[in-house]
Design a protein around this motif. Sequence first.
Motif, PDB file in Angstrom:
ATOM      1  N   ALA A  60       0.789  -1.232   0.000  1.00 21.72           N
ATOM      2  CA  ALA A  60       0.000   0.000   0.000  1.00 21.72           C
ATOM      3  C   ALA A  60       0.824   1.288   0.000  1.00 21.72           C
ATOM      4  CB  ALA A  60      -0.943   0.005   1.209  1.00 21.72           C
ATOM      5  N   HIS A  61       2.165   1.153   0.031  1.00 22.40           N
ATOM      6  CA  HIS A  61       2.964   2.388   0.031  1.00 22.40           C
ATOM      7  C   HIS A  61       4.366   2.118  -0.484  1.00 22.40           C
ATOM      8  CE1 HIS A  61       3.772   6.509   1.136  1.00 22.40           C
ATOM      9  NE2 HIS A  61       4.852   6.158   1.808  1.00 22.40           N
ATOM     10  N   SER A  62       4.686   2.748  -1.609  1.00 21.18           N
ATOM     11  CA  SER A  62       5.997   2.533  -2.238  1.00 21.18           C
ATOM     12  C   SER A  62       6.525   3.838  -2.816  1.00 21.18           C
ATOM     13  CB  SER A  62       5.829   1.513  -3.375  1.00 21.18           C
ATOM     14  OG  SER A  62       6.933   1.539  -4.253  1.00 21.18           O
ATOM     15  N   HIS A  63       7.858   4.040  -2.679  1.00 24.89           N
ATOM     16  CA  HIS A  63       8.571   5.053  -3.462  1.00 24.89           C
ATOM     17  C   HIS A  63       9.623   4.262  -4.230  1.00 24.89           C
ATOM     18  CE1 HIS A  63       6.879   8.109  -0.757  1.00 24.89           C
ATOM     19  NE2 HIS A  63       7.277   7.348   0.252  1.00 24.89           N
ATOM     20  N   ALA A  64       9.308   3.900  -5.471  1.00 26.21           N
ATOM     21  CA  ALA A  64      10.141   2.934  -6.198  1.00 26.21           C
ATOM     22  C   ALA A  64      11.597   3.377  -6.325  1.00 26.21           C
ATOM     23  CB  ALA A  64       9.549   2.670  -7.579  1.00 26.21           C
ATOM     24  N   ILE A  72      -1.835  10.430   2.185  1.00 26.77           N
ATOM     25  CA  ILE A  72      -1.013  11.517   2.746  1.00 26.77           C
ATOM     26  C   ILE A  72      -0.108  10.951   3.853  1.00 26.77           C
ATOM     27  CG2 ILE A  72      -2.884  12.189   4.375  1.00 26.77           C
ATOM     28  CD1 ILE A  72      -1.939  15.134   4.007  1.00 26.77           C
ATOM     29  N   HIS A  73       1.172  11.343   3.834  1.00 24.57           N
ATOM     30  CA  HIS A  73       2.062  11.016   4.963  1.00 24.57           C
ATOM     31  C   HIS A  73       1.614  11.843   6.159  1.00 24.57           C
ATOM     32  CE1 HIS A  73       5.660  10.372   1.997  1.00 24.57           C
ATOM     33  NE2 HIS A  73       5.302   9.183   2.444  1.00 24.57           N
ATOM     34  N   ILE A  74       1.656  11.260   7.348  1.00 30.25           N
ATOM     35  CA  ILE A  74       1.294  12.083   8.503  1.00 30.25           C
ATOM     36  C   ILE A  74       1.936  11.571   9.794  1.00 30.25           C
ATOM     37  CG2 ILE A  74      -0.897  10.931   9.171  1.00 30.25           C
ATOM     38  CD1 ILE A  74      -2.009  13.973   9.138  1.00 30.25           C
ATOM     39  N   VAL A 112      -0.615   7.662   5.936  1.00 30.37           N
ATOM     40  CA  VAL A 112       0.601   6.845   5.895  1.00 30.37           C
ATOM     41  C   VAL A 112       1.442   7.149   7.137  1.00 30.37           C
ATOM     42  CG1 VAL A 112       2.627   6.211   4.544  1.00 30.37           C
ATOM     43  CG2 VAL A 112       0.508   6.907   3.367  1.00 30.37           C
ATOM     44  N   HIS A 113       1.712   6.143   7.889  1.00 33.58           N
ATOM     45  CA  HIS A 113       2.466   6.145   9.161  1.00 33.58           C
ATOM     46  C   HIS A 113       1.534   6.437  10.349  1.00 33.58           C
ATOM     47  CE1 HIS A 113       6.000   5.739   6.735  1.00 33.58           C
ATOM     48  NE2 HIS A 113       5.885   6.939   6.208  1.00 33.58           N
ATOM     49  N   ALA A 114       1.089   7.690  10.508  1.00 27.31           N
ATOM     50  CA  ALA A 114       0.287   8.075  11.687  1.00 27.31           C
ATOM     51  C   ALA A 114       0.927   7.537  12.967  1.00 27.31           C
ATOM     52  CB  ALA A 114      -1.160   7.585  11.534  1.00 27.31           C
ATOM     53  N   THR A 174       5.807  -1.076   1.914  1.00 29.62           N
ATOM     54  CA  THR A 174       7.247  -1.281   2.114  1.00 29.62           C
ATOM     55  C   THR A 174       8.041   0.004   1.883  1.00 29.62           C
ATOM     56  OG1 THR A 174       7.646  -2.137  -0.128  1.00 29.62           O
ATOM     57  CG2 THR A 174       7.117  -3.745   1.560  1.00 29.62           C
ATOM     58  N   ASP A 175       7.365   1.084   1.511  1.00 30.88           N
ATOM     59  CA  ASP A 175       7.885   2.453   1.594  1.00 30.88           C
ATOM     60  C   ASP A 175       9.270   2.630   0.963  1.00 30.88           C
ATOM     61  OD1 ASP A 175       8.167   5.078   2.292  1.00 30.88           O
ATOM     62  OD2 ASP A 175       7.893   4.843   4.422  1.00 30.88           O
ATOM     63  N   SER A 176      10.335   2.616   1.743  1.00 32.78           N
ATOM     64  CA  SER A 176      11.686   2.851   1.200  1.00 32.78           C
ATOM     65  C   SER A 176      12.300   1.569   0.640  1.00 32.78           C
ATOM     66  CB  SER A 176      12.603   3.380   2.293  1.00 32.78           C
ATOM     67  OG  SER A 176      12.879   2.344   3.232  1.00 32.78           O
TER      68      SER A 176
HETATM   69 ZN    ZN Z   1       6.591   7.327   2.238  1.00 33.57          ZN
END
Ligand code: ZN
Length: 459
Positions: free
Chosen positions: A58-62, A235-237, A272-274, A323-325
């Motif tokens: 649900a969250h990636s920065h390729a 949104i990142h938060i 995202v995160h919270a 998996t984000d980063s």
């Molecule tokens: Zn991120």
Amino acid sequence: MKSQKYLFKALLTPEGWLEQTVVTVDSLGKIESIKQYIADETIDERVEGYALPSFQNAHSHAFQYAMAGLAEYHEGQTDDFWSWRNAMYDLALRVSPEQLEAIATQLYAQMACMGYTAVAEFHYLHHQHNGKPFENTSEMGQSLMRAAQRAGLHLTLIPILYQQGGIHQPPTEKQRRFIHADIEDFFTLIESSKQASSTFERVNIGIGAHSIRSVNLDPLSRLVAYRLPNQAFHIHIAEQLKEVEDAQRNLRQRPVEWLFSNIEVDQHFHLVHATHITAKEMEMILTSRANVVICPSTEANLGDGIFPFNAFYAKNGNWSIGTDSHIGLNHLEELRWLDYGQRLIHHQRTSFIHQGQPDGAQNALISSWKGGRNAMGLSAAHFFEIGDYFDAVVIDASEPLIATTSLKHLCNTVLYAQNQSMIYGTISAGKWIVKQGKHQYAESIKKNFVETIRKMANR
Ligand code: ZN
């Protein structure tokens, strides 16, 4: 592709395991029927494996995959999220559309090997190196679309609005590739992305803002109003304590509190995160039915903090995994990180026990699947629904621990005692994209990636 009949030792359904299951897939890769095997029935492939709904990222920065592991060489200076971010900006400034495609294709193929068939890409690397838009506005996004198609994944591309360097701060020079000073230009990018996505079978478009640090209230409100019904909004938060302190100083509220005071947050929002939230902020999220996207390995790697998961899940909060980063790419490991963090804090072993259902791993797999599908803006009613694409991760029935485990303990064995050899393969749109641990296009994808990174010479 012709229609296909697979026979599995068992398949997980919302009602539990179904043994000796025949899945018939039509020529498009969609599920035509799921039935119990009848003796002497003709089938195309007998699979010595157990089928689970495939994983949803649900969250990636390729592009950040190109720096995985590189920010761990600490030469004396203090290193935290903010110094990591500087290293990430240096990489972001360099990547070309072709390089992004090569990096993302390798990344997505690796995700497929780990059982993922869908990824939500939080995409803010929009412009040329000099900060000017590409002639083809959505050029970078289209690199990601081609990468996902080649790897065999569904892609939800989420173009991200990014306008400031911090709350009420101008953007820095290093952020120039992310920035849309005028929101109308960003809407042009959204429309261009939508148009490009229509030529791909498995791409859809979400919408989002980088964070409350990077976008003021007026553009944020306009962006929320611009989205389509049912479109996922990301949104990142509240990832970092400094972010909370900045918000308190400059906005007189904590990030989540500020968002809910100013925006009508609904079930299509993905926070995202919270990580850093009060009990009151958690209640706001729960009441709105908004979702939280947790990225345990990245949050641990960056020293963010620990999301109060037990309290949130006990109150039926919606959540997914990203998996984000990409410092980690293993969905099962992400779930274990999430669980073990809570066990260590609370001295209890029941993080995933939910609504009286005692199979923790099954709950975790199903809940993260539902949250993940929501994050893609796709229907999340049931997995393996008739008419949906057949997307499955198949567990190897011959692996010694699996071969000796009853269905009652199967999900927990997979989640807690997993090693890579347990995944036999991954089916996406009715077709094996990974079999016996190997992606169908592994060689050419790897070759292109290695050549690209060698030329970039950043590792
Ligand atoms: Zn991120």
